[in-house]
Scaffold this motif. Structure first.
Motif, PDB file in Angstrom:
ATOM      1  N   THR A 149      41.499 -27.729  41.669  1.00  0.00           N
ATOM      2  CA  THR A 149      41.524 -28.945  42.534  1.00  0.00           C
ATOM      3  C   THR A 149      42.890 -29.479  42.841  1.00  0.00           C
ATOM      4  O   THR A 149      43.720 -29.837  41.720  1.00  0.00           O
ATOM      5  CB  THR A 149      40.585 -29.856  42.469  1.00  0.00           C
ATOM      6  N   ARG A 150      43.298 -29.738  44.061  1.00  0.00           N
ATOM      7  CA  ARG A 150      44.399 -30.353  44.328  1.00  0.00           C
ATOM      8  C   ARG A 150      44.499 -31.847  43.979  1.00  0.00           C
ATOM      9  O   ARG A 150      43.296 -32.490  44.083  1.00  0.00           O
ATOM     10  CB  ARG A 150      44.985 -30.212  45.683  1.00  0.00           C
ATOM     11  N   LYS A 151      45.513 -32.345  43.514  1.00  0.00           N
ATOM     12  CA  LYS A 151      45.758 -33.728  43.297  1.00  0.00           C
ATOM     13  C   LYS A 151      46.765 -34.525  44.134  1.00  0.00           C
ATOM     14  O   LYS A 151      47.719 -34.762  43.768  1.00  0.00           O
ATOM     15  CB  LYS A 151      46.039 -34.082  41.704  1.00  0.00           C
ATOM     16  N   PRO A 152      46.256 -34.894  45.382  1.00  0.00           N
ATOM     17  CA  PRO A 152      47.514 -35.528  46.310  1.00  0.00           C
ATOM     18  C   PRO A 152      47.798 -36.893  45.576  1.00  0.00           C
ATOM     19  O   PRO A 152      48.997 -37.128  45.878  1.00  0.00           O
ATOM     20  CB  PRO A 152      46.627 -35.780  47.418  1.00  0.00           C
ATOM     21  N   GLU A 153      47.013 -37.721  45.096  1.00  0.00           N
ATOM     22  CA  GLU A 153      47.635 -38.885  44.567  1.00  0.00           C
ATOM     23  C   GLU A 153      48.666 -38.629  43.433  1.00  0.00           C
ATOM     24  O   GLU A 153      49.891 -39.284  43.390  1.00  0.00           O
ATOM     25  CB  GLU A 153      46.530 -39.732  44.014  1.00  0.00           C
ATOM     26  N   ALA A 154      48.309 -37.698  42.753  1.00  0.00           N
ATOM     27  CA  ALA A 154      49.296 -37.398  41.527  1.00  0.00           C
ATOM     28  C   ALA A 154      50.780 -36.726  42.157  1.00  0.00           C
ATOM     29  O   ALA A 154      51.887 -37.065  41.641  1.00  0.00           O
ATOM     30  CB  ALA A 154      48.791 -36.446  40.489  1.00  0.00           C
ATOM     31  N   GLU A 155      50.315 -35.949  43.108  1.00  0.00           N
ATOM     32  CA  GLU A 155      51.666 -35.288  44.016  1.00  0.00           C
ATOM     33  C   GLU A 155      52.628 -36.385  44.504  1.00  0.00           C
ATOM     34  O   GLU A 155      53.835 -36.404  44.385  1.00  0.00           O
ATOM     35  CB  GLU A 155      51.108 -34.581  44.857  1.00  0.00           C
ATOM     36  N   ALA A 156      51.920 -37.522  44.996  1.00  0.00           N
ATOM     37  CA  ALA A 156      52.732 -38.403  45.564  1.00  0.00           C
ATOM     38  C   ALA A 156      53.393 -39.356  44.570  1.00  0.00           C
ATOM     39  O   ALA A 156      54.555 -39.675  44.648  1.00  0.00           O
ATOM     40  CB  ALA A 156      51.846 -39.491  46.466  1.00  0.00           C
ATOM     41  N   GLN A 157      52.598 -39.599  43.599  1.00  0.00           N
ATOM     42  CA  GLN A 157      53.028 -40.710  42.428  1.00  0.00           C
ATOM     43  C   GLN A 157      54.348 -39.823  41.698  1.00  0.00           C
ATOM     44  O   GLN A 157      55.097 -40.670  41.388  1.00  0.00           O
ATOM     45  CB  GLN A 157      51.841 -40.843  41.588  1.00  0.00           C
TER      46      GLN A 157
ATOM     47  N   MET B 112      63.750 -32.598  36.509  1.00  0.00           N
ATOM     48  CA  MET B 112      63.184 -31.451  36.842  1.00  0.00           C
ATOM     49  C   MET B 112      62.274 -31.384  38.100  1.00  0.00           C
ATOM     50  O   MET B 112      61.766 -32.228  38.533  1.00  0.00           O
ATOM     51  CB  MET B 112      62.312 -30.931  35.724  1.00  0.00           C
ATOM     52  N   LYS B 113      62.299 -30.103  38.749  1.00  0.00           N
ATOM     53  CA  LYS B 113      61.340 -29.854  40.025  1.00  0.00           C
ATOM     54  C   LYS B 113      59.910 -29.409  39.355  1.00  0.00           C
ATOM     55  O   LYS B 113      59.960 -28.606  38.467  1.00  0.00           O
ATOM     56  CB  LYS B 113      62.137 -28.826  40.723  1.00  0.00           C
ATOM     57  N   VAL B 114      58.799 -30.076  39.526  1.00  0.00           N
ATOM     58  CA  VAL B 114      57.783 -29.805  38.780  1.00  0.00           C
ATOM     59  C   VAL B 114      56.682 -29.292  39.887  1.00  0.00           C
ATOM     60  O   VAL B 114      56.419 -29.753  40.712  1.00  0.00           O
ATOM     61  CB  VAL B 114      57.039 -31.153  38.235  1.00  0.00           C
ATOM     62  N   TYR B 115      56.075 -27.960  39.479  1.00  0.00           N
ATOM     63  CA  TYR B 115      54.919 -27.559  40.432  1.00  0.00           C
ATOM     64  C   TYR B 115      53.631 -27.362  39.462  1.00  0.00           C
ATOM     65  O   TYR B 115      53.969 -27.550  38.148  1.00  0.00           O
ATOM     66  CB  TYR B 115      55.335 -26.098  40.470  1.00  0.00           C
ATOM     67  N   TYR B 116      52.675 -27.615  39.919  1.00  0.00           N
ATOM     68  CA  TYR B 116      51.537 -27.537  39.158  1.00  0.00           C
ATOM     69  C   TYR B 116      50.463 -26.757  39.858  1.00  0.00           C
ATOM     70  O   TYR B 116      50.221 -26.365  40.848  1.00  0.00           O
ATOM     71  CB  TYR B 116      50.737 -29.060  38.827  1.00  0.00           C
ATOM     72  N   HIS B 117      49.472 -26.215  38.849  1.00  0.00           N
ATOM     73  CA  HIS B 117      48.356 -25.358  39.747  1.00  0.00           C
ATOM     74  C   HIS B 117      47.103 -25.690  38.810  1.00  0.00           C
ATOM     75  O   HIS B 117      46.797 -25.605  37.449  1.00  0.00           O
ATOM     76  CB  HIS B 117      48.614 -23.908  39.372  1.00  0.00           C
ATOM     77  N   ASN B 118      45.852 -26.114  39.542  1.00  0.00           N
ATOM     78  CA  ASN B 118      44.800 -26.802  39.149  1.00  0.00           C
ATOM     79  C   ASN B 118      43.755 -25.756  40.142  1.00  0.00           C
ATOM     80  O   ASN B 118      44.069 -25.530  41.242  1.00  0.00           O
ATOM     81  CB  ASN B 118      44.417 -27.958  39.287  1.00  0.00           C
TER      82      ASN B 118
ATOM     83  N   ALA C 298      66.024 -28.254  35.848  1.00  0.00           N
ATOM     84  CA  ALA C 298      65.236 -26.728  35.840  1.00  0.00           C
ATOM     85  C   ALA C 298      63.930 -27.086  36.401  1.00  0.00           C
ATOM     86  O   ALA C 298      63.487 -28.256  36.724  1.00  0.00           O
ATOM     87  CB  ALA C 298      65.254 -26.239  34.410  1.00  0.00           C
ATOM     88  N   SER C 299      63.019 -25.984  36.646  1.00  0.00           N
ATOM     89  CA  SER C 299      61.863 -26.120  37.435  1.00  0.00           C
ATOM     90  C   SER C 299      60.854 -25.849  36.351  1.00  0.00           C
ATOM     91  O   SER C 299      61.090 -25.052  35.412  1.00  0.00           O
ATOM     92  CB  SER C 299      61.624 -25.133  38.608  1.00  0.00           C
ATOM     93  N   LEU C 300      59.679 -26.820  36.399  1.00  0.00           N
ATOM     94  CA  LEU C 300      58.667 -26.733  35.220  1.00  0.00           C
ATOM     95  C   LEU C 300      57.350 -26.436  36.116  1.00  0.00           C
ATOM     96  O   LEU C 300      57.198 -27.045  36.957  1.00  0.00           O
ATOM     97  CB  LEU C 300      58.723 -28.148  34.642  1.00  0.00           C
ATOM     98  N   GLY C 301      56.500 -25.532  35.490  1.00  0.00           N
ATOM     99  CA  GLY C 301      55.225 -25.022  36.253  1.00  0.00           C
ATOM    100  C   GLY C 301      54.341 -25.567  35.242  1.00  0.00           C
ATOM    101  O   GLY C 301      54.309 -25.120  34.221  1.00  0.00           O
ATOM    102  N   ILE C 302      53.188 -26.387  35.691  1.00  0.00           N
ATOM    103  CA  ILE C 302      52.272 -26.738  34.819  1.00  0.00           C
ATOM    104  C   ILE C 302      50.669 -26.184  35.006  1.00  0.00           C
ATOM    105  O   ILE C 302      50.354 -26.467  36.135  1.00  0.00           O
ATOM    106  CB  ILE C 302      51.993 -28.446  34.792  1.00  0.00           C
ATOM    107  N   PHE C 303      50.148 -25.453  34.226  1.00  0.00           N
ATOM    108  CA  PHE C 303      48.976 -24.961  34.534  1.00  0.00           C
ATOM    109  C   PHE C 303      47.795 -25.948  33.981  1.00  0.00           C
ATOM    110  O   PHE C 303      47.798 -25.922  32.683  1.00  0.00           O
ATOM    111  CB  PHE C 303      48.606 -23.587  34.026  1.00  0.00           C
ATOM    112  N   GLY C 304      47.223 -26.523  34.778  1.00  0.00           N
ATOM    113  CA  GLY C 304      46.292 -27.686  34.098  1.00  0.00           C
ATOM    114  C   GLY C 304      46.968 -29.035  34.122  1.00  0.00           C
ATOM    115  O   GLY C 304      47.421 -29.393  33.343  1.00  0.00           O
ATOM    116  N   LEU C 305      47.036 -29.864  35.358  1.00  0.00           N
ATOM    117  CA  LEU C 305      47.499 -30.961  35.467  1.00  0.00           C
ATOM    118  C   LEU C 305      46.428 -31.883  35.205  1.00  0.00           C
ATOM    119  O   LEU C 305      45.962 -32.844  36.231  1.00  0.00           O
ATOM    120  CB  LEU C 305      48.242 -31.150  37.089  1.00  0.00           C
ATOM    121  N   GLY C 306      45.842 -32.229  33.934  1.00  0.00           N
ATOM    122  CA  GLY C 306      44.892 -33.072  33.644  1.00  0.00           C
ATOM    123  C   GLY C 306      45.646 -34.164  33.306  1.00  0.00           C
ATOM    124  O   GLY C 306      46.960 -34.417  33.386  1.00  0.00           O
TER     125      GLY C 306
END
Ligand code: NAP
Ligand code: GLV
Length: 321
Positions: free
Chosen positions: A179-187, A171-177, A148-156
């Protein structure tokens, strides 16, 4: 002269012992009852340090009484219960306990997500009530978590720990902050989404941002209307970020499928709260960080922050640096 401190709830002995090595300690001795406001108002007058919980409202009028106060140490990562601006203006340090509770809170968030999707509480109640007569094809069916897809508000801290768990479930994970976090996106192999996109595309929406004036009612009627009818909302951050009345109507009208809630606008929540009347709600009494090990770590870290501040050092987790 040893600094004087007040502790607003009974703490484990080893924490009190550690504090007493440095400070003159006074403590509200009850475990299950918060300190009454009028007692706190009296105690704060003569202390250098306050050790408090998220249940205490450390507002400006209270801080005004603490004319000798140097440090307010909160045994929580969230500090929306403290008027940090007023404390800063008075030169009072405010500290919190980030990090030590990250994994435990992510565990509980995922547990709540799973319990809600698979109707664990409802199914257990059904069995105990003697309603289980036979196995049947569509009985108590829920939603799949894997894939399923998971959306996270507050990727701290906690949001990232949750995303790691979601990977294990494909799961397919989306996040919204903000500020974007390119490192976390890649990792973590996750994707940034604008608020509306996250709401539209997620099967599960998890709220993990702090409660601030900006995030009050961050999820309201409009946001809920953008979510899939099959979606599940999980809030383990703070009550007040999700508009409870709007959530009640969305759940009742079938605009979303279910919700898992660990935190409420007013805590402890009243048992006649409308959300508790709904079977598609799994509700918990703010237990995100409640493992034995983690609560001890939080208590010790709050003590360490307080002692450091009172000894003239910079506390490890100073909020108003
Ligand atoms: P954190 O590391 O500070 O993460 C918070 C995240 O929220 C950050 O990534 C931040 O990113 C984002 N954020 C803040 N304001 C935002 C906004 N207006 N819009 C979008 N994103 C926003 O904090 P944490 O340690 O993960 O803890 C998060 C919260 O969980 C705490 O504040 C606390 O209230 C709650 N909590 C609850 C429990 C429980 O028992 N249920 C336990 C622990 C923590 P940007 O700044 O880039 O926007
Ligand atoms: C708990 O809710 C915390 O903020 O630590």
């Amino acid at each position: 002269m040893r600094p004087k401190i007040y502790i607003t709830r009974k703490l484990p002995d080893q924490i009190v012992t550690r504090l007493a090595e440095v400070c003159e300690v006074k403590m509200w001795e009850k475990e299950e009852e918060p300190v009454p406001r009028e007692i706190l108002e009296k105690e704060i007058v003569d202390i250098d340090g306050l050790y408090c919980l998220l249940t205490e409202n450390i507002d400006k009028p209270l801080l005004d009484l603490g004319t000798k106060l140097k440090v307010v140490s909160n045994m929580a990562v969230g500090y929306n219960n403290i008027d940090v601006a007023a404390a800063t203006e008075k030169g009072i340090m405010v500290t919190n306990t980030p990090g030590v509770l990250t994994e435990t809170t992510a565990d509980l968030t995922f547990a709540l997500l799973m319990a809600t999707a698979r109707r664990v509480v409802e199914a257990s109640d059904y069995l105990r009530a003697g309603d289980w007569k036979t196995w049947s094809p569509m009985q108590l069916t829920g939603k799949d978590i894997h894939g399923a897809s998971l959306g996270i508000f507050g990727l701290g801290r906690i949001g990232e720990a949750l995303a790691k768990r979601a990977r294990g479930f494909d799961m397919k994970v989306y996040y919204h902050n903000r500020t974007r976090k390119p490192e976390a996106e890649a990792q973590l192999g996750i994707e940034f989404a604008e608020k509306d996109q996250l709401l539209r595309e997620s099967d599960f929406v998890c709220v993990l941002m702090p409660f601030t004036p900006e995030t009050k009612n961050y999820i309201g009627a409009e946001e809920l209307s953008l979510m899939k009818k099959s979606a599940i909302l999980i809030n383990t951050a703070r009550g007040g970020i999700v508009d409870e009345e709007a959530l009640y109507h969305a759940l009742k009208n079938g605009d979303i499928w279910a919700a898992g809630i660990d935190v409420f606008e007013e805590e402890p929540v009243r048992t006649d709260h409308p959300l508790l009347s709904l079977q598609n709600v799994v509700a918990l009494p703010h237990i995100g960080s409640a493992s034995q090990k983690t609560r001890l770590k939080m208590a010790a870290l709050a003590a360490e922050n307080l002692v450091q501040g009172l000894l003239g050092e910079t506390p490890r987790h100073l909020v108003n640096r």
